[in-house]
Design a protein around this motif. Sequence first.
Motif, PDB file in Angstrom:
ATOM      1  N   LEU A   1      45.383  36.023 -77.300  1.00 36.83           N
ATOM      2  CA  LEU A   1      44.022  36.556 -76.981  1.00 36.83           C
ATOM      3  C   LEU A   1      43.020  35.769 -76.221  1.00 36.83           C
ATOM      4  O   LEU A   1      42.549  36.409 -75.185  1.00 36.83           O
ATOM      5  CB  LEU A   1      43.503  37.021 -78.446  1.00 36.83           C
ATOM      6  CG  LEU A   1      42.165  37.636 -78.456  1.00 36.83           C
ATOM      7  CD1 LEU A   1      42.148  39.114 -77.902  1.00 36.83           C
ATOM      8  CD2 LEU A   1      41.635  37.706 -79.945  1.00 36.83           C
TER       9      LEU A   1
ATOM     10  N   THR B   1      40.828  27.769 -72.432  1.00 36.22           N
ATOM     11  CA  THR B   1      41.584  28.541 -73.458  1.00 36.22           C
ATOM     12  C   THR B   1      41.682  27.625 -74.879  1.00 36.22           C
ATOM     13  O   THR B   1      41.301  28.009 -75.598  1.00 36.22           O
ATOM     14  CB  THR B   1      42.966  29.016 -72.968  1.00 36.22           C
ATOM     15  OG1 THR B   1      42.666  29.681 -71.772  1.00 36.22           O
ATOM     16  CG2 THR B   1      43.627  30.174 -73.855  1.00 36.22           C
TER      17      THR B   1
ATOM     18  N   LYS C   1      43.900  35.869 -72.492  1.00 35.70           N
ATOM     19  CA  LYS C   1      43.352  36.986 -71.868  1.00 35.70           C
ATOM     20  C   LYS C   1      41.943  37.212 -71.678  1.00 35.70           C
ATOM     21  O   LYS C   1      41.390  37.336 -70.703  1.00 35.70           O
ATOM     22  CB  LYS C   1      43.967  38.174 -73.033  1.00 35.70           C
ATOM     23  CG  LYS C   1      45.270  38.592 -72.751  1.00 35.70           C
ATOM     24  CD  LYS C   1      45.474  39.976 -73.369  1.00 35.70           C
ATOM     25  CE  LYS C   1      45.564  39.842 -74.949  1.00 35.70           C
ATOM     26  NZ  LYS C   1      46.093  41.120 -75.522  1.00 35.70           N
TER      27      LYS C   1
ATOM     28  N   LEU D   1      50.533  36.355 -62.931  1.00 32.45           N
ATOM     29  CA  LEU D   1      50.914  37.095 -64.358  1.00 32.45           C
ATOM     30  C   LEU D   1      52.396  36.626 -64.801  1.00 32.45           C
ATOM     31  O   LEU D   1      52.478  36.122 -65.965  1.00 32.45           O
ATOM     32  CB  LEU D   1      51.228  38.533 -64.265  1.00 32.45           C
ATOM     33  CG  LEU D   1      49.901  39.601 -63.743  1.00 32.45           C
ATOM     34  CD1 LEU D   1      50.289  40.911 -63.880  1.00 32.45           C
ATOM     35  CD2 LEU D   1      48.921  39.343 -65.156  1.00 32.45           C
TER      36      LEU D   1
ATOM     37  N   LEU E   1      39.787  37.040 -68.422  1.00 34.61           N
ATOM     38  CA  LEU E   1      38.815  38.250 -68.240  1.00 34.61           C
ATOM     39  C   LEU E   1      37.420  37.582 -67.790  1.00 34.61           C
ATOM     40  O   LEU E   1      36.679  37.922 -66.954  1.00 34.61           O
ATOM     41  CB  LEU E   1      38.733  38.937 -69.605  1.00 34.61           C
ATOM     42  CG  LEU E   1      37.730  40.073 -69.466  1.00 34.61           C
ATOM     43  CD1 LEU E   1      37.893  41.330 -68.882  1.00 34.61           C
ATOM     44  CD2 LEU E   1      37.424  40.503 -70.961  1.00 34.61           C
TER      45      LEU E   1
END
Lengths: 225, 223
Positions: free
Chosen positions: B157, B36, B160, B194, B164
């Motif tokens: 974002l 990330t 996520k 989560l 994904l």
Amino acid sequence: MNAVEVKSICKSFGKNIVIKNLSFDVKKGDKIAIFAPSGSGKTTLLNILSGIDLNFTGNYNINLPFSVVFQESRLFPYMTVIENILFGCKLKKITITDDIYQKIENWLNITSLKGYEKYYPYELSGGMKAKVSLIRAFIVNPEIILLDEPFKSIDIYSKQRIIEFIRQNYPDITMILVTHNIDELPLIGGKILQFSKSPLENYNEITIQNNMTISEIIEKIYENS
Amino acid sequence: MYPPYIIPSPFTVLKNITKYLDKDFFIHFSLSIYRTFTGFFIALILGTFLSLFTHSSKMQNTFLIFLALFQVIPGTILGIIFLILSGIGSTTPIVLVASLTISTVYINATNVLLKRNENLEAVIKVFDGKNQELIRYLLLPTLVPITRSNLTLGMGLGLKVVVLGEFIGSQNGLGYLLNVARVYFQMDKVFFYLIVLLLFMVLYEFVINIIFIVFFQKYLYSE
């Protein structure tokens, strides 16, 4: 020698003509006040002379290094007072010497800004910001200074003190002051280019004697208008 | 009411927390964070510099349309394309994050630059400032507040997207763990992952806030 030469400058915003075929010269060391009503195009003229507004016809020459004091203080919000003052020197690659620090010290004393060096613009009043902006323009030691209503938010006592300081410390500077305030005219001395209406086109030239009072200047302005 | 194996109670998840916090989990988690950060910071730096470049060369409108179009492409499709191009591993999620967040960074930065303070720009010009000084003293400081927002929006974002990407095609990372937990119907693990993501974002926001207060506060001052 002409410090500033303005030849047939025309400027309009759409159909609204604000400067029409304007020409004048300013000799080295002269102090000129452009006296005209609000909204007549004084700031537009100064924007052209300072090279900000390039969308005009005619031409002009500024033959000496110059500096500008804008109508709004235009201080950088993320710089302190001292950083704003030194910003012009930094951009013009002027070495910050003890002499410059001494000049700043004198300016800070005369403008009552001593002790505010580390303040940010949001912590200052409008008048204080205007003073910082004045110091920033003068500290680069220009030979010509263009002033766009620089004393608008400065009280009369400070204004007198500052103008006296400029007279004493920058006697040879060429000055173009744009204003609609009659009380600033005797303080500057020199000549007045008086425009009575928009667009800036024809003007009366009035010479101010050193000992003239405001009422005498007003009389002269009305005589000529 | 759903049985606990479908929706476990928060207490069950908390009770088993030591069970999930093994060495493997930390390896997978740090991989996701690494992907990330790498992907997002590539996007942040490239997006910001692209915005400065197109602003200086007055090409921002062309690029705005192009990058706005790029935003329409679904992340899953892009993920599959990158998976085919670069295979399973760290490259796919990193490129996916970079490509999906760069448009947000660019569009935000460009809109701020279009509304820059022209009065201050005039001051720089009057004092003989060149393009380099304009960027350093006006454009970059102007971008600070939006960079703050980009760091929050983009990181959220980015995280996520990485999850994904790992979910679609990776043998490691938090997305992979989520996929495995989903396949084996370990809903307690799904919830735990989560919660970890949420806690990470809280911690990240806290750190970013501190950094901005300490180093960049002055760029948020009004005139």
